[in-house]
Design a protein around this motif. Sequence first.
Motif, PDB file in Angstrom:
ATOM      1  N   LEU A 122      -6.556   3.021  -2.658  1.00 43.67           N
ATOM      2  CA  LEU A 122      -5.446   2.709  -1.774  1.00 43.67           C
ATOM      3  C   LEU A 122      -5.945   3.292  -0.194  1.00 43.67           C
ATOM      4  O   LEU A 122      -5.250   2.952   0.787  1.00 43.67           O
ATOM      5  CB  LEU A 122      -4.218   3.579  -2.227  1.00 43.67           C
ATOM      6  N   CYS A 123      -6.941   4.189   0.023  1.00 48.21           N
ATOM      7  CA  CYS A 123      -7.227   4.818   1.135  1.00 48.21           C
ATOM      8  C   CYS A 123      -7.771   3.757   2.308  1.00 48.21           C
ATOM      9  O   CYS A 123      -7.482   4.165   3.464  1.00 48.21           O
ATOM     10  CB  CYS A 123      -8.101   6.163   1.023  1.00 48.21           C
TER      11      CYS A 123
ATOM     12  N   VAL B 143      -0.178  -4.058  -5.641  1.00 45.87           N
ATOM     13  CA  VAL B 143      -1.549  -4.019  -5.063  1.00 45.87           C
ATOM     14  C   VAL B 143      -2.587  -5.097  -5.167  1.00 45.87           C
ATOM     15  O   VAL B 143      -3.192  -5.436  -4.134  1.00 45.87           O
ATOM     16  CB  VAL B 143      -1.968  -2.746  -5.583  1.00 45.87           C
ATOM     17  N   LEU B 144      -2.554  -5.692  -6.453  1.00 45.35           N
ATOM     18  CA  LEU B 144      -3.251  -6.803  -6.605  1.00 45.35           C
ATOM     19  C   LEU B 144      -3.083  -8.123  -5.894  1.00 45.35           C
ATOM     20  O   LEU B 144      -3.657  -8.655  -5.281  1.00 45.35           O
ATOM     21  CB  LEU B 144      -3.025  -7.135  -8.192  1.00 45.35           C
TER      22      LEU B 144
ATOM     23  N   ARG C 174     -10.821  -5.791  -0.485  1.00 42.61           N
ATOM     24  CA  ARG C 174     -10.707  -6.283  -1.690  1.00 42.61           C
ATOM     25  C   ARG C 174     -11.165  -5.371  -3.071  1.00 42.61           C
ATOM     26  O   ARG C 174     -10.565  -5.142  -3.899  1.00 42.61           O
ATOM     27  CB  ARG C 174     -11.531  -7.552  -2.090  1.00 42.61           C
ATOM     28  N   GLY C 175     -12.439  -4.656  -2.709  1.00 45.56           N
ATOM     29  CA  GLY C 175     -12.741  -3.569  -3.653  1.00 45.56           C
ATOM     30  C   GLY C 175     -11.615  -2.471  -3.745  1.00 45.56           C
ATOM     31  O   GLY C 175     -11.364  -2.018  -4.571  1.00 45.56           O
ATOM     32  N   GLY C 176     -10.910  -2.011  -2.525  1.00 40.36           N
ATOM     33  CA  GLY C 176     -10.214  -1.111  -2.588  1.00 40.36           C
ATOM     34  C   GLY C 176      -8.829  -1.547  -3.441  1.00 40.36           C
ATOM     35  O   GLY C 176      -8.206  -0.680  -4.307  1.00 40.36           O
ATOM     36  N   SER C 177      -8.300  -2.761  -3.408  1.00 42.57           N
ATOM     37  CA  SER C 177      -7.390  -3.386  -4.079  1.00 42.57           C
ATOM     38  C   SER C 177      -7.640  -3.428  -5.512  1.00 42.57           C
ATOM     39  O   SER C 177      -6.470  -2.963  -6.403  1.00 42.57           O
ATOM     40  CB  SER C 177      -6.757  -4.734  -3.501  1.00 42.57           C
TER      41      SER C 177
ATOM     42  N   ALA D 193       0.884  -1.132  -0.236  1.00 50.23           N
ATOM     43  CA  ALA D 193      -0.095  -0.175  -0.108  1.00 50.23           C
ATOM     44  C   ALA D 193       0.783   1.310   0.158  1.00 50.23           C
ATOM     45  O   ALA D 193       0.653   2.220  -0.805  1.00 50.23           O
ATOM     46  CB  ALA D 193      -1.008  -0.078   1.328  1.00 50.23           C
ATOM     47  N   TYR D 194       1.921   1.437   1.013  1.00 49.21           N
ATOM     48  CA  TYR D 194       2.771   2.404   0.755  1.00 49.21           C
ATOM     49  C   TYR D 194       3.600   2.762  -0.262  1.00 49.21           C
ATOM     50  O   TYR D 194       4.195   3.508  -0.563  1.00 49.21           O
ATOM     51  CB  TYR D 194       3.605   2.575   2.189  1.00 49.21           C
ATOM     52  N   ILE D 195       3.968   1.547  -1.014  1.00 46.30           N
ATOM     53  CA  ILE D 195       4.806   1.524  -2.384  1.00 46.30           C
ATOM     54  C   ILE D 195       3.628   2.396  -3.427  1.00 46.30           C
ATOM     55  O   ILE D 195       4.300   3.174  -3.876  1.00 46.30           O
ATOM     56  CB  ILE D 195       5.079   0.235  -2.893  1.00 46.30           C
TER      57      ILE D 195
END
Length: 402
Positions: free
Chosen positions: A311-312, A372-373, A278-281, A220-222
């Motif tokens: 990402l939030c 992220v996936l 999952r939705g955010g990713s 997430a931070y990448i």
Amino acid sequence: MTDAGLRHGRASLGLSFGVQGVAFALLVTRIPAIQDQYGISDGLLPVFLAAVPILAGAGSVATEKVVARVGPGVVLRWAQPLVLLALLGVGAGREVWHVAVALGVFGLAVGALDASMNMLGVSLQRAYGRSIMLGFHAAYSLGGIAGASLAWVGARWDLSLLVSYLPVVVVLLPAALVGSRWYTEGRENGAEKAGSGPAGAGGALSFTSLLPLCLVMSFAYIGDATVSNWSAKYLQDVLGSSEQLATVPYNVYMVTTLLGRAVGDLGVRRFGAVAVVRGGSLLAAGGFAVVALAPGAWVGMLGFTMLGFGLCVIVPQTFAAAGRMFPGNSDAAVARLNIFNYVGFLVGSPLVGALGDAWSYRGAMLVPMVLVLATLVYARSFGPGPARYGGGHERPHTADVG
């Protein structure tokens, strides 16, 4: 813990998240001014920038030991003023060693601050029995927008760092000290301290069990570092936007992050943490894909907007999942997980830059997309289990504490 105590604790912790958002934004958005004030060369600047997250990681490690004795509220009560004073030190110094010391103190204090804030957030969320963690991080995003706006004013009017920072510290330092009176750990009858929960989860902390969440935090931070450090350059150099338009994607990203976090707790309560993550990713990965394939600047802006909404939700839910996974040792879990915040920050920007130079910046955007996936693989780590909540159900409470 009374309902009033929980409400006061929630409000004071939200203030702390907001103050930290302002302070951090004021530092990172004025890096060119810091470089000019101290005469730091382009070759030396990356050393200073890398030192802050490295020391923050050390501060997070130390916090795990300290909170076992004094509790996270005490650590936060002292770490937040130290961060603000260190920020003021960055603005007040004249010699390179001045800024080195100030940034060193800032890094160590930020590590303790981030860890202790999220420890308290996880503890309060557990006492509430429903998702409130995203709201705290929304306050951080709001503070970040305010800090970036104040930095813009300072740069626009060519104010010195000291003149820019001093009024902010004069206002926020007393506010943080007053608010710290109501910090509270949302323990319920000592249940967490007693190690309630399933065997092997509530008590001893297993890094093997925590590792999936550590990887998700890094990924997430990448992604976040990619937007923060490369969105302007990408829009201008790759998509051919104007210099003015190139400054817009990060602002859009911050606003969508705020909006997503402001409503994200409702999504967790309705659909559960697994579905939200999952939705955010998927949304964030789609955003990176749109950015990589964008034919022009406005389509690229759409991609960065998707990234903000996607990402939030991941980072707050990762901290919350660590608290659910180790209900009897949540402070230590959060402290160790917080280290991977800085790992992702350190890796993200150099990774995209190296790939962009060696290959192409469009291709480089596909790497954080894949990472992220990969969060989808670990999504079950956010799910419900014994003594957990937020996975499609909430623990009943006799009173609503707001």
